[in-house]
Design an enzyme around this catalytic site. Structure first.
Site, short mmCIF file in Angstrom:
data_model
loop_
_atom_site.label_atom_id
_atom_site.label_comp_id
_atom_site.label_asym_id
_atom_site.label_seq_id
_atom_site.Cartn_x
_atom_site.Cartn_y
_atom_site.Cartn_z
N ASP A 38 0.94 -1.06 0.04
CA ASP A 38 -0.02 -0.01 -0.11
C ASP A 38 0.71 1.31 -0.07
OD1 ASP A 38 -2.43 1.87 0.30
OD2 ASP A 38 -3.24 -0.05 0.66
N HIS B 18 -3.24 2.92 -4.84
CA HIS B 18 -2.31 2.56 -3.52
C HIS B 18 -0.96 2.17 -3.72
CE1 HIS B 18 -5.67 2.98 -0.62
NE2 HIS B 18 -6.67 2.86 -1.66
N GLU C 209 -10.12 2.58 -5.04
CA GLU C 209 -9.63 3.98 -4.83
C GLU C 209 -8.59 4.32 -5.81
OE1 GLU C 209 -11.09 4.22 -0.19
OE2 GLU C 209 -8.81 3.21 -0.55
C1 ACM Z 1 -11.17 -0.63 0.57
O1 ACM Z 1 -11.47 -0.39 1.99
N1 ACM Z 1 -10.69 0.62 0.14
C2 ACM Z 1 -11.05 -1.78 -0.06
#
Ligand code: ACM
Ligand code: ZN
Length: 543
Positions: A201, A278, A342
């Site tokens: 991440d 991410h 995201e």
């Molecule tokens: C997430 O909680 N962004 C998968």
């Protein structure tokens, strides 16, 4: 002298009514198993399990099950149980019953012994987990028990859902191999069969990739960590940081060790390598992975970041495919999770490489650039015998019919997936995000976002709104432990327990859930948590 020792031993045996020192721990008369078994038939009498009870392994592949029984022996009697070749009085027999499905088992306790019949070794393993809950909880961890009483009964059991998962975010905070193994022990007790390991991440890259050493040399360490609530982009002097550099990663040898430990507990490990969002820890390690080529730092704060992989460049795909090739080798399970959540498109819109890719692929919406990337990675994984999982954002635009969707922004993504024939795992924030607070009030640790008390977890219906035909595309459910504000293993357990016991009733016992009865049963389970030394939200039972 010998005479005196003998007399003392005899006196001790007379006191306990046994042929030697030690105590017999009686069954407490209450039958309380979580998750609730499909059927339970109580019978007269009881069986006394002792260190002398032999295990008969009459089923191929059941050695891990025998070792799980050994762990029961160690916890109770201070030593493993012995093996025997053929059923004898007082034995624990493991055998295959081809009439039972793969994860199903029939557990029969009679005064003569314990019979475990199962469709596969996994089913037999679940029978042992049930057996642990039938033993007197106080006996666990004592190591000095001579005999433990179990009521006579027959339990025939199997799960309602085939996917029962827990995700650990090891990127925001790192958990050692030993801690991950202790987590796997907890999952095994709850009959969880999938461990989803979030390994990369913005705030840290946690898996050794031999071809790209900077990912762990550089990308696994951030210089400091935000410790207060994240203001969402406005980082000023009111933000509090822990200024200690923070890092950690798993070597490939350690990954193999964890995978093997999980396999012993019939838990499949799914690695998650985030793409295309991410990604800051990767971009900080190799700046050419981003659209601008700028040098970034590994991120020190939380929430969504605009700095993502550049899917315009071929070198980005070369990188991620090389990474996934090593990952596919390390994890023998069928799935690789590529994240996909995201992912802002801000940088793509200003990037000549991304624009060129849009033109050459005939793409008209920016989100299609992500669809293009996902489909390309799926082809790569499929060629290596793996299936792709992604968060529900991969459904935006279009998705291949073979990708599995993990629904986190509510259940809508899972419903949409099921309606169009994609398999889905339900993990909505509203019911499955165990980083949310489970209680309010003084002393509650800082947590992310919402409020998720145990009764709400219990109330989750992952198949609501679906026809029976659509329901078969819902593989199961998963709890997610995001760790922005979970910095150590004690806290992790606190967030997990007892909520995991509530969620697993949805996964295993969906058609027989009963909140009041669960409340009764969880009270006994927590005594087992106590005996095992697990940290859990004790005060929730104070009233
Ligand atoms: C997430 O909680 N962004 C998968
Ligand atoms: Zn780009």
């Amino acid at each position: 002298m010998r005479h005196i020792v003998l007399r003392a031993a005899l006196a001790c045996a007379a006191w306990w009514g046994l042929a030697g020192c030690g105590r017999t721990v009686p069954a407490d008369g209450e039958l309380a198993v979580i998750p609730q078994p499909a059927s339970v038939g109580l019978a007269e009498g009881s069986f006394l399990l002792s260190a002398r009870s032999p295990i008969v392994v009459g089923m191929e592949g059941a050695e891990p099950v025998a070792r799980a029984l050994d762990e029961v022996g160690e916890a109770l009697f201070g030593r493993p149980l012995r093996r025997a070749d053929s059923p004898a009085a007082g034995a624990v027999v493991l055998r295959r019953d081809t009439a039972l499905a793969g994860e199903a088992y029939a557990l029969t306790v009679s005064p003569e012994g314990i019979d475990i019949a199962a469709g596969s070794p996994a089913g037999a393993f679940y029978a042992v987990q049930t057996l642990r809950q039938l033993l007197p909880p106080e006996a666990f961890g004592a190591g000095d028990v001579r005999r433990a009483e179990i009521p006579c009964l027959t339990i025939v059991d199997e799960p309602c859902m085939r996917y029962r998962g827990v995700m650990l975010d090891a990127a925001r905070h790192f958990f050692t191999v030993d801690e991950v193994k202790r987590l796997l022990d907890i999952l095994a007790l709850h009959k969880i069969n999938t461990f989803h390991w979030h390994l990369t991440d913005d705030q840290g890259w946690r898996i050794e990739i031999r071809k790209y050493p900077r990912l762990t040399e550089f990308g696994s360490v951030r210089t400091r960590t935000l410790i207060g609530r994240d203001p969402g982009g406005e980082y000023d002097e009111t933000c509090r940081f822990d200024e200690t550099p923070y890092g950690g990663f798993y070597t490939q040898q350690e990954i193999r060790d964890v995978v093997a430990y999980a396999a012993e507990r019939f838990i499949t490990v799914i690695p998650e390598i985030e793409f295309p969002g991410h990604a800051v820890s990767a971009l900080a390690s190799y700046p050419w992975l981003g659209c601008t080529g700028e040098q970034y730092e590994v991120r020190q704060t939380w929430d969504i970041d605009d700095r993502v992989y550049c899917p315009g460049k071929e070198t980005t795909f070369e990188f991620i495919e090389n990474v996934l090739a090593e990952v596919a080798e390390l994890f023998p399970g069928p799935y690789v999770h590529i994240g996909g959540d995201e992912c802002p498109m801000t940088y793509w819109k200003g990037c000549p490489h991304c624009r060129a890719r849009m033109r050459s692929e005939g793409l008209t919406h920016w989100r299609q650039l992500q669809n293009y990337s996902t489909a390309r990675l799926e082809r790569f994984l499929n060629a290596r015998g793996k299936q792709l999982i992604g968060w529900d954002e991969i459904l935006e635009g279009e998705v291949t019919p073979t990708a599995t969707i993990m629904s986190w922004r509510g259940t809508e993504g899972g419903i949409r997936a099921a309606r169009q024939g994609n398999y889905a795992i339900m993990s909505p924030g509203t019911y499955c995000y165990f980083d949310h607070a489970q209680a309010v009030g003084e002393g509650e640790p800082l947590s992310w976002g919402g409020y998720l008390p145990v009764d709400k977890v219990y109330a989750f219906d992952p198949c609501a709104g679906l026809t029976p035909g659509e329901r078969r595309f819902i593989l199961g459910v998963q709890a997610n432990l995001w760790t922005e504000y979970i910095a150590d293993f004690d806290h992790l357990q606190y967030m997990l327990l007892p909520r995991l016991s509530a969620l697993v009733e949805t996964a295993w016992s969906l058609d027989r859930k009963d909140w009041d009865d669960y409340r009764r049963r969880v009270d006994r389970l927590r005594r087992l948590y106590d005996a095992c030394g697990y940290n859990y939200a004790r005060h929730l039972w104070a009233e």
